[in-house]
Design an enzyme around this catalytic site. Structure first.
Site, PDB file in Angstrom:
ATOM      1  N   CYS A   1      53.146   9.336  12.802  1.00  0.00           N
ATOM      2  CA  CYS A   1      53.646  10.739  12.652  1.00  0.00           C
ATOM      3  C   CYS A   1      52.723  11.911  12.903  1.00  0.00           C
TER       4      CYS A   1
ATOM      5  N   CYS B   1      61.177  17.641  13.039  1.00  0.00           N
ATOM      6  CA  CYS B   1      61.034  16.293  13.553  1.00  0.00           C
ATOM      7  C   CYS B   1      61.195  16.657  15.376  1.00  0.00           C
TER       8      CYS B   1
ATOM      9  N   CYS C   1      58.052   0.827  14.997  1.00  0.00           N
ATOM     10  CA  CYS C   1      58.566   0.039  13.794  1.00  0.00           C
ATOM     11  C   CYS C   1      58.610  -1.526  14.525  1.00  0.00           C
TER      12      CYS C   1
ATOM     13  N   CYS D   1      61.002  14.369  18.604  1.00  0.00           N
ATOM     14  CA  CYS D   1      59.881  13.268  18.239  1.00  0.00           C
ATOM     15  C   CYS D   1      60.662  12.033  18.008  1.00  0.00           C
TER      16      CYS D   1
ATOM     17  N   ASP E   1      59.479   6.891  -9.251  1.00  0.00           N
ATOM     18  CA  ASP E   1      59.935   5.991  -8.530  1.00  0.00           C
ATOM     19  C   ASP E   1      61.102   5.016  -8.978  1.00  0.00           C
TER      20      ASP E   1
ATOM     21  N   CYS F   1      62.886  -4.322   6.959  1.00  0.00           N
ATOM     22  CA  CYS F   1      61.546  -3.452   6.645  1.00  0.00           C
ATOM     23  C   CYS F   1      60.651  -4.249   6.254  1.00  0.00           C
TER      24      CYS F   1
HETATM   25  C1  B12 Z   1      64.547   1.609  -2.438  1.00  0.00           C
HETATM   26  C2  B12 Z   1      62.949   2.415  -1.969  1.00  0.00           C
HETATM   27  C3  B12 Z   1      62.563   1.476  -0.948  1.00  0.00           C
HETATM   28  C4  B12 Z   1      63.053   0.358  -0.112  1.00  0.00           C
HETATM   29  C5  B12 Z   1      64.151   1.306   0.753  1.00  0.00           C
HETATM   30  C6  B12 Z   1      63.537   2.482   1.749  1.00  0.00           C
HETATM   31  C7  B12 Z   1      64.368   3.499   1.969  1.00  0.00           C
HETATM   32  N1  B12 Z   1      64.083   4.316   3.051  1.00  0.00           N
HETATM   33  O1  B12 Z   1      65.663   3.623   1.469  1.00  0.00           O
HETATM   34  C8  B12 Z   1      61.864   0.038   0.665  1.00  0.00           C
HETATM   35  C9  B12 Z   1      61.283  -1.344  -0.207  1.00  0.00           C
HETATM   36  C10 B12 Z   1      62.159  -0.677   2.136  1.00  0.00           C
HETATM   37  C11 B12 Z   1      60.919   1.000   0.485  1.00  0.00           C
HETATM   38  C12 B12 Z   1      59.866   1.028   1.376  1.00  0.00           C
HETATM   39  C13 B12 Z   1      58.802   2.110   1.432  1.00  0.00           C
HETATM   40  N2  B12 Z   1      58.653   3.085   0.262  1.00  0.00           N
HETATM   41 CO1  B12 Z   1      60.155   3.200  -1.231  1.00  0.00          CO
HETATM   42  N3  B12 Z   1      61.261   3.608  -2.381  1.00  0.00           N
HETATM   43  C14 B12 Z   1      62.358   3.550  -2.544  1.00  0.00           C
HETATM   44  C15 B12 Z   1      63.022   4.158  -3.761  1.00  0.00           C
HETATM   45  C16 B12 Z   1      63.145   3.584  -4.980  1.00  0.00           C
HETATM   46  C17 B12 Z   1      64.736   4.741  -3.581  1.00  0.00           C
HETATM   47  C18 B12 Z   1      64.821   5.195  -2.092  1.00  0.00           C
HETATM   48  C19 B12 Z   1      66.183   5.344  -1.731  1.00  0.00           C
HETATM   49  O2  B12 Z   1      66.921   6.029  -2.813  1.00  0.00           O
HETATM   50  N4  B12 Z   1      66.887   4.826  -0.591  1.00  0.00           N
HETATM   51  C20 B12 Z   1      68.160   4.949  -0.475  1.00  0.00           C
HETATM   52  C21 B12 Z   1      68.472   5.624   0.983  1.00  0.00           C
HETATM   53  C22 B12 Z   1      69.911   5.656   1.413  1.00  0.00           C
HETATM   54  O3  B12 Z   1      68.099   7.007   0.706  1.00  0.00           O
HETATM   55  P1  B12 Z   1      67.172   7.875   1.359  1.00  0.00           P
HETATM   56  O4  B12 Z   1      65.936   7.093   1.820  1.00  0.00           O
HETATM   57  O5  B12 Z   1      66.938   9.192   0.658  1.00  0.00           O
HETATM   58  O6  B12 Z   1      67.900   8.101   2.951  1.00  0.00           O
HETATM   59  C23 B12 Z   1      68.502   9.141   3.126  1.00  0.00           C
HETATM   60  C24 B12 Z   1      68.341   9.484   4.681  1.00  0.00           C
HETATM   61  O7  B12 Z   1      68.826   7.957   5.148  1.00  0.00           O
HETATM   62  C25 B12 Z   1      69.527  10.305   4.716  1.00  0.00           C
HETATM   63  N5  B12 Z   1      70.737  10.023   5.733  1.00  0.00           N
HETATM   64  C26 B12 Z   1      71.378   8.945   5.973  1.00  0.00           C
HETATM   65  N6  B12 Z   1      72.213   9.066   7.030  1.00  0.00           N
HETATM   66  C27 B12 Z   1      71.899  10.143   7.661  1.00  0.00           C
HETATM   67  C28 B12 Z   1      72.442  11.071   8.623  1.00  0.00           C
HETATM   68  C29 B12 Z   1      72.011  12.123   8.947  1.00  0.00           C
HETATM   69  C30 B12 Z   1      72.725  12.837  10.203  1.00  0.00           C
HETATM   70  C31 B12 Z   1      70.977  12.825   8.193  1.00  0.00           C
HETATM   71  C32 B12 Z   1      70.346  14.260   8.612  1.00  0.00           C
HETATM   72  C33 B12 Z   1      70.345  12.121   7.038  1.00  0.00           C
HETATM   73  C34 B12 Z   1      70.872  11.105   6.658  1.00  0.00           C
HETATM   74  O8  B12 Z   1      70.481  10.282   3.636  1.00  0.00           O
HETATM   75  C35 B12 Z   1      69.944   9.208   2.725  1.00  0.00           C
HETATM   76  C36 B12 Z   1      70.046   9.757   1.301  1.00  0.00           C
HETATM   77  O9  B12 Z   1      69.091  10.718   0.752  1.00  0.00           O
HETATM   78  C37 B12 Z   1      62.084   5.381  -3.695  1.00  0.00           C
HETATM   79  C38 B12 Z   1      62.042   6.159  -5.338  1.00  0.00           C
HETATM   80  C39 B12 Z   1      63.081   6.991  -5.387  1.00  0.00           C
HETATM   81  N7  B12 Z   1      63.532   6.760  -6.850  1.00  0.00           N
HETATM   82  O10 B12 Z   1      63.771   7.751  -4.896  1.00  0.00           O
HETATM   83  C40 B12 Z   1      60.661   4.810  -3.284  1.00  0.00           C
HETATM   84  C41 B12 Z   1      59.910   5.891  -2.167  1.00  0.00           C
HETATM   85  C42 B12 Z   1      61.249   6.468  -1.371  1.00  0.00           C
HETATM   86  N8  B12 Z   1      59.298   4.706  -1.468  1.00  0.00           N
HETATM   87  C43 B12 Z   1      57.949   5.447  -1.097  1.00  0.00           C
HETATM   88  C44 B12 Z   1      57.320   4.782  -0.387  1.00  0.00           C
HETATM   89  C45 B12 Z   1      55.741   5.290  -0.366  1.00  0.00           C
HETATM   90  C46 B12 Z   1      57.476   3.508   0.507  1.00  0.00           C
HETATM   91  C47 B12 Z   1      56.742   3.146   1.686  1.00  0.00           C
HETATM   92  C48 B12 Z   1      55.858   4.084   2.621  1.00  0.00           C
HETATM   93  C49 B12 Z   1      55.691   1.887   1.162  1.00  0.00           C
HETATM   94  C50 B12 Z   1      54.661   1.159   1.958  1.00  0.00           C
HETATM   95  N9  B12 Z   1      53.819   1.654   2.687  1.00  0.00           N
HETATM   96  O11 B12 Z   1      55.202   0.096   2.136  1.00  0.00           O
HETATM   97  C51 B12 Z   1      57.777   2.306   2.530  1.00  0.00           C
HETATM   98  C52 B12 Z   1      58.393   3.320   3.594  1.00  0.00           C
HETATM   99  C53 B12 Z   1      59.347   2.586   4.321  1.00  0.00           C
HETATM  100  C54 B12 Z   1      60.294   3.465   4.814  1.00  0.00           C
HETATM  101  N10 B12 Z   1      60.345   3.758   6.239  1.00  0.00           N
HETATM  102  O12 B12 Z   1      61.260   4.066   3.997  1.00  0.00           O
HETATM  103  C55 B12 Z   1      57.783   6.882  -1.665  1.00  0.00           C
HETATM  104  C56 B12 Z   1      58.072   7.890  -0.446  1.00  0.00           C
HETATM  105  C57 B12 Z   1      57.190   9.171  -0.326  1.00  0.00           C
HETATM  106  C58 B12 Z   1      57.457   9.919   0.534  1.00  0.00           C
HETATM  107  N11 B12 Z   1      56.508  10.905   0.808  1.00  0.00           N
HETATM  108  O13 B12 Z   1      58.602  10.135   0.867  1.00  0.00           O
HETATM  109  C59 B12 Z   1      59.071   6.889  -2.611  1.00  0.00           C
HETATM  110  C60 B12 Z   1      59.724   8.306  -2.986  1.00  0.00           C
HETATM  111  C61 B12 Z   1      58.239   6.532  -4.038  1.00  0.00           C
HETATM  112  C62 B12 Z   1      57.508   7.739  -4.761  1.00  0.00           C
HETATM  113  N12 B12 Z   1      58.029   8.218  -6.093  1.00  0.00           N
HETATM  114  O14 B12 Z   1      56.547   8.177  -4.154  1.00  0.00           O
HETATM  115  N13 B12 Z   1      61.118   1.938  -0.451  1.00  0.00           N
HETATM  116  S1  SF4 Z   2      56.882  10.400  13.616  1.00  0.00           S
HETATM  117 FE1  SF4 Z   2      57.188  12.282  12.266  1.00  0.00          FE
HETATM  118  S2  SF4 Z   2      57.930  14.111  13.202  1.00  0.00           S
HETATM  119 FE2  SF4 Z   2      58.411  12.335  14.513  1.00  0.00          FE
HETATM  120  S3  SF4 Z   2      60.484  11.745  14.040  1.00  0.00           S
HETATM  121 FE3  SF4 Z   2      59.086  10.664  12.607  1.00  0.00          FE
HETATM  122  S4  SF4 Z   2      59.179  11.840  10.905  1.00  0.00           S
HETATM  123 FE4  SF4 Z   2      59.749  13.107  12.435  1.00  0.00          FE
HETATM  124  S1  SF4 Z   3      57.346   0.612   6.885  1.00  0.00           S
HETATM  125 FE1  SF4 Z   3      59.334  -0.683   7.487  1.00  0.00          FE
HETATM  126  S2  SF4 Z   3      60.492   0.975   8.486  1.00  0.00           S
HETATM  127 FE2  SF4 Z   3      58.346   1.699   8.817  1.00  0.00          FE
HETATM  128  S3  SF4 Z   3      57.455   0.764  10.485  1.00  0.00           S
HETATM  129 FE3  SF4 Z   3      56.867  -0.578   8.848  1.00  0.00          FE
HETATM  130  S4  SF4 Z   3      58.650  -2.245   8.975  1.00  0.00           S
HETATM  131 FE4  SF4 Z   3      59.387  -0.504  10.294  1.00  0.00          FE
END
Ligand code: B12
Ligand code: SF4
Ligand code: SF4
Length: 378
Positions: free
Chosen positions: A255, A195, A205, A198, A141, A221
């Site tokens: 999901c 996905c 959200c 879906c 993380d 969020c």
């Molecule tokens: C910053 C962070 C947060 C932030 C931002 C979340 C986010 N989605 O970025 C906040 C505080 C909001 C957050 C919330 C949560 N988090 Co958090 N968080 C992180 C952290 C530290 C970094 C994530 C990151 O790099 N974000 C930056 C974005 C840009 O990257 P990304 O999410 O991978 O987004 C990708 C897509 O958007 C994609 N993309 C973008 N544009 C496009 C376009 C196309 C066409 C496609 C195909 C893809 C695509 O590319 C991006 C880069 O990979 C990680 C740990 C880590 N070191 O990775 C934990 C982590 C992601 N968190 C985790 C968890 C559990 C949560 C929560 C569920 C906690 C909760 N219950 O409240 C929520 C979920 C919210 C959500 N819907 O994401 C877990 C997720 C586990 C899993 N199974 O995925 C992690 C991995 C921690 C862990 N070690 O377990 N988190």
């Molecule tokens: S609810 Fe699950 S299967 Fe449906 S779009 Fe979201 S991540 Fe994909």
């Molecule tokens: S965790 Fe964040 S992105 Fe997911 S439903 Fe809740 S407010 Fe929306």
């Protein structure tokens, strides 16, 4: 791209590492090249350029290192990506129904996963180094490593439209951790997107935090607002918090792949009795020592008592129960301005206009932020 073939010289070594990981209590383990190019670094840059990271300045500061595993550690060759199932006993959406009780996100109802998983990662890394040599580093993380795209490459699941990793075996409930190593190990096939058409996670959200599929504006969020953001939460989001006082699980819980999920076999991640829908009134009464005692070894402890009580007061404001003013009133004089401000907002929501005006007339002089709450300018 590294292709998994039966002729890779280190195939047996990979199988041994996987077996040891499962023996140590990880539920799933996959292997990916740490050096292959990926598009995710560019998407991360876009995320930061849009300002979606909000007040998480560390994302901007570590942008370069975070954009690719080898930008953080040049010699990293293979990523061993591990998952631990934290599947809950009940559907977390049920906790949103009773507005007098708090909804704490599933990941925070048990012990802090950072501690539990880091111990296991270190044990695996020590074992790997002892057996096969090579340098090793462990991550869970907090380090500048993009864990979700790495996990997808290692075949653990795919990044769903809500951006989290979804597993065909465990649904939404996988914590992630990694061991990076200089050992050259054969990669597993990456998982593909399941996905389809879906959009359940996007539709559910409560704060419209997804500007598009696969893109999250963290500033909207509830997880960010209740955990990462200090100071008052912007007024526009407070009603949507409902009774969520720490994190949010709505997009995860929606999901359909959760039909394959199962209860975590790790006792440390089972919900503590005290955190299964605790009463908002009791939580609002916590002082610093009682907050620390209740959240000992819990991830919630990290946000501190003031930010926590702030969240509880917003939830009380959303409870619709004027009787809750008994709990709110003493907090109007709390030493913390963020708590006083949230208490004023709760009072405004719970009282009719006349009663609120009477209360405001007796309000003491306060700092600017809290005065703005009294006048409704916040
Ligand atoms: C910053 C962070 C947060 C932030 C931002 C979340 C986010 N989605 O970025 C906040 C505080 C909001 C957050 C919330 C949560 N988090 Co958090 N968080 C992180 C952290 C530290 C970094 C994530 C990151 O790099 N974000 C930056 C974005 C840009 O990257 P990304 O999410 O991978 O987004 C990708 C897509 O958007 C994609 N993309 C973008 N544009 C496009 C376009 C196309 C066409 C496609 C195909 C893809 C695509 O590319 C991006 C880069 O990979 C990680 C740990 C880590 N070191 O990775 C934990 C982590 C992601 N968190 C985790 C968890 C559990 C949560 C929560 C569920 C906690 C909760 N219950 O409240 C929520 C979920 C919210 C959500 N819907 O994401 C877990 C997720 C586990 C899993 N199974 O995925 C992690 C991995 C921690 C862990 N070690 O377990 N988190
Ligand atoms: S609810 Fe699950 S299967 Fe449906 S779009 Fe979201 S991540 Fe994909
Ligand atoms: S965790 Fe964040 S992105 Fe997911 S439903 Fe809740 S407010 Fe929306």
């Amino acid at each position: 791209m590294t292709i998994s073939t039966s002729s890779h010289p280190n195939e047996t070594l990979r199988d041994d590492i996987r077996a040891e990981a499962l023996r140590l209590g990880f539920d799933t383990c996959g292997f990916a090249s740490a050096s292959d190019a990926w598009p995710n670094g560019g998407w991360l840059r876009e995320f930061v350029a849009e300002g979606f990271h909000g007040a998480m300045g560390w994302m901007e500061e570590t942008l370069d290192r975070r954009s690719h595993p080898t930008a953080m550690w040049r010699d990293a060759t293979t990523a061993v990506v591990l998952g631990v199932n934290y599947g809950p006993e009940h559907d977390p959406l049920l906790a949103l129904e009773d507005r007098s009780r708090a909804a704490i996100s599933v990941y925070a109802q048990g012990d802090d996963y950072h501690e539990v998983i880091k111990k296991r990662l270190k044990a695996l890394a020590r074992w790997m180094h002892g057996r096969f040599g090579g340098e090793v580093k462990v991550f869970v993380d907090t380090a500048p490593l993009m864990e979700k795209p790495l996990a997808q490459r290692a075949g653990l699941g795919w990044q769903g439209k809500h951006t989290n990793l979804v597993s065909r075996q465990f649904g939404s409930w996988l914590f992630l951790g990694s061991v990076l190593t200089t050992l050259d190990l054969p990669a597993d096939p990456p998982e593909r997107d399941h996905c389809g058409s879906c959009s359940a996670c996007l539709d559910i959200c409560p704060t419209n935090a997804f500007p598009a599929p696969n893109r999250l504006d963290a500033r909207r969020c509830i997880s960010y607002l209740t955990i990462e953001l200090s100071g008052p939460i912007p007024t526009e989001f407070r009603p949507a918090l409902g009774n969520r006082i720490y994190g949010c699980d709505d997009c995860l819980a929606a999901c359909p792949w959760n039909k394959f999920a199962s209860l975590s076999s790790e006792m440390a991640f089972h919900a503590r009795e005290t955190l299964k829908g605790p009463s908002l009134a009791e939580l609002a009464g916590l002082d610093d020592p009682s907050f620390r005692a209740l959240f000992s070894k819990s991830p919630v402890k990290r946000i501190g008592r003031d930010r926590f009580v702030r969240n509880v007061l917003y939830a009380i404001g959303n409870s619709g129960d004027p009787g809750a003013m008994r709990t709110v009133e003493p907090l109007l004089a709390d030493p913390s301005p963020v708590v006083r401000g949230a208490a004023v907002w709760a009072a405004r929501r719970l009282l009719d206009a006349e009663a609120f005006a009477r209360l405001a007339a007796t309000a003491i002089e306060d700092d600017e932020a809290v005065r703005a709450e009294w006048t409704g300018a916040a």
